[in-house]
Design a protein around this motif. Structure first.
Motif, PDB file in Angstrom:
ATOM      1  N   LEU A 129       0.820  -1.214   0.000  1.00 10.33           N
ATOM      2  CA  LEU A 129       0.000   0.000   0.000  1.00 10.33           C
ATOM      3  C   LEU A 129       0.854   1.265   0.000  1.00 10.33           C
ATOM      4  O   LEU A 129       0.486   2.256  -0.615  1.00 10.33           O
ATOM      5  CB  LEU A 129      -0.952  -0.010   1.193  1.00 10.33           C
ATOM      6  N   SER A 130       1.995   1.218   0.662  1.00  7.18           N
ATOM      7  CA  SER A 130       2.902   2.379   0.642  1.00  7.18           C
ATOM      8  C   SER A 130       3.404   2.632  -0.779  1.00  7.18           C
ATOM      9  O   SER A 130       3.463   3.769  -1.245  1.00  7.18           O
ATOM     10  CB  SER A 130       4.097   2.147   1.574  1.00  7.18           C
ATOM     11  N   LEU A 131       3.730   1.544  -1.473  1.00  4.92           N
ATOM     12  CA  LEU A 131       4.204   1.667  -2.851  1.00  4.92           C
ATOM     13  C   LEU A 131       3.076   2.103  -3.786  1.00  4.92           C
ATOM     14  O   LEU A 131       3.251   2.935  -4.664  1.00  4.92           O
ATOM     15  CB  LEU A 131       4.770   0.323  -3.343  1.00  4.92           C
ATOM     16  N   GLY A 132       1.890   1.523  -3.561  1.00  4.91           N
ATOM     17  CA  GLY A 132       0.784   1.751  -4.482  1.00  4.91           C
ATOM     18  C   GLY A 132       0.065   3.073  -4.280  1.00  4.91           C
ATOM     19  O   GLY A 132      -0.476   3.637  -5.235  1.00  4.91           O
ATOM     20  N   LEU A 133       0.051   3.574  -3.046  1.00  5.62           N
ATOM     21  CA  LEU A 133      -0.747   4.776  -2.745  1.00  5.62           C
ATOM     22  C   LEU A 133       0.099   6.006  -2.453  1.00  5.62           C
ATOM     23  O   LEU A 133      -0.427   7.090  -2.252  1.00  5.62           O
ATOM     24  CB  LEU A 133      -1.677   4.501  -1.566  1.00  5.62           C
ATOM     25  N   GLY A 134       1.410   5.814  -2.391  1.00  4.25           N
ATOM     26  CA  GLY A 134       2.271   6.978  -2.182  1.00  4.25           C
ATOM     27  C   GLY A 134       2.533   7.270  -0.721  1.00  4.25           C
ATOM     28  O   GLY A 134       1.971   6.644   0.177  1.00  4.25           O
TER      29      GLY A 134
END
Length: 216
Positions: free
Chosen positions: A23-28
């Motif tokens: 989620l950190s990678l996908g949502l910034g």
């Protein structure tokens, strides 16, 4: 996609870390991710703040019986979308997730890209379901009635119910929750009334209707 706040409820630290990474990678960098390792911890987080953008909920969480955690969340916090995350990927589990009010279902075997896509889609106000490979059984009328009864319980009543179903006596539950035995008796009376049952055995059988796959 900035400023999203997501609760990750899973009792496996490794999988929580994997979700955090996805989620950190996908949502910034602006996404805020908070973890909970049990239903009790999840309730605490929701008690502190009820306007989360999404809850990612493991199906088999400590303190829950199958779908009872999902039903409790939908009853108490209907404004918060819940996506089930599970290693149980049978079509019947996916169907029950949908019928008990989830906004999506992510199999734990999913790729990083699939997890990111599913979460983005639900945050955008949509739903996300994997393709069902077989015709799945629908939820029984009994399970739907059990779901409605459980959804009407308060978090404290739900906690008392799970302890009742684990075989604890009123005085033991009172000790565990640091309240009087009279308070527990009042809770049990209210729980039985809401669930339409008269005995502890009937209450336990009703909770079993929330199992991930009936009859297993």
């Amino acid at each position: 996609m900035a400023g999203y706040e997501i609760l990750i409820a899973d009792d496996h630290p490794l999988f929580r870390s994997a979700l955090q990474q996805a989620l950190s990678l996908g949502l910034g960098p602006d996404v805020r991710l908070v973890e909970a390792a049990s239903i009790a911890e999840l309730e605490t987080r929701l008690g502190e703040k009820s306007d989360w953008d999404l809850v990612l909920l493991d199906l088999n969480m400590p303190g829950a019986y199958g779908f009872s955690g999902l039903v409790l969340l939908r009853g108490q916090y209907p404004q918060v979308p819940v996506v089930m995350v599970s290693a149980q990927e049978e079509p019947a589990v996916v169907v029950r997730s949908r019928e008990f009010g989830a906004s999506g279902f992510i199999p734990k075997s999913s790729s990083l890209e699939t997890i990111q896509q599913a979460v983005r889609q639900v945050l955008d106000g949509d739903v996300w379901w994997p393709a069902l490979t077989a015709e799945a059984a629908s939820v029984s009328a009994e399970a739907k009635a059990a779901s409605a009864g459980l959804a009407s319980l308060t978090p404290q009543q739900f906690r008392v119910l799970t302890m009742v179903c684990e075989g604890l006596l009123n005085k033991q539950i009172a000790y565990e929750l640091s309240v009087s035995e009279a308070t527990i008796k009042a809770h049990v009376t209210a729980i039985f009334r809401k669930l339409g049952v008269r005995t502890r055995t009937q209450a336990a059988l009703l909770l079993q209707q929330m199992e991930s796959i009936p009859g297993q």
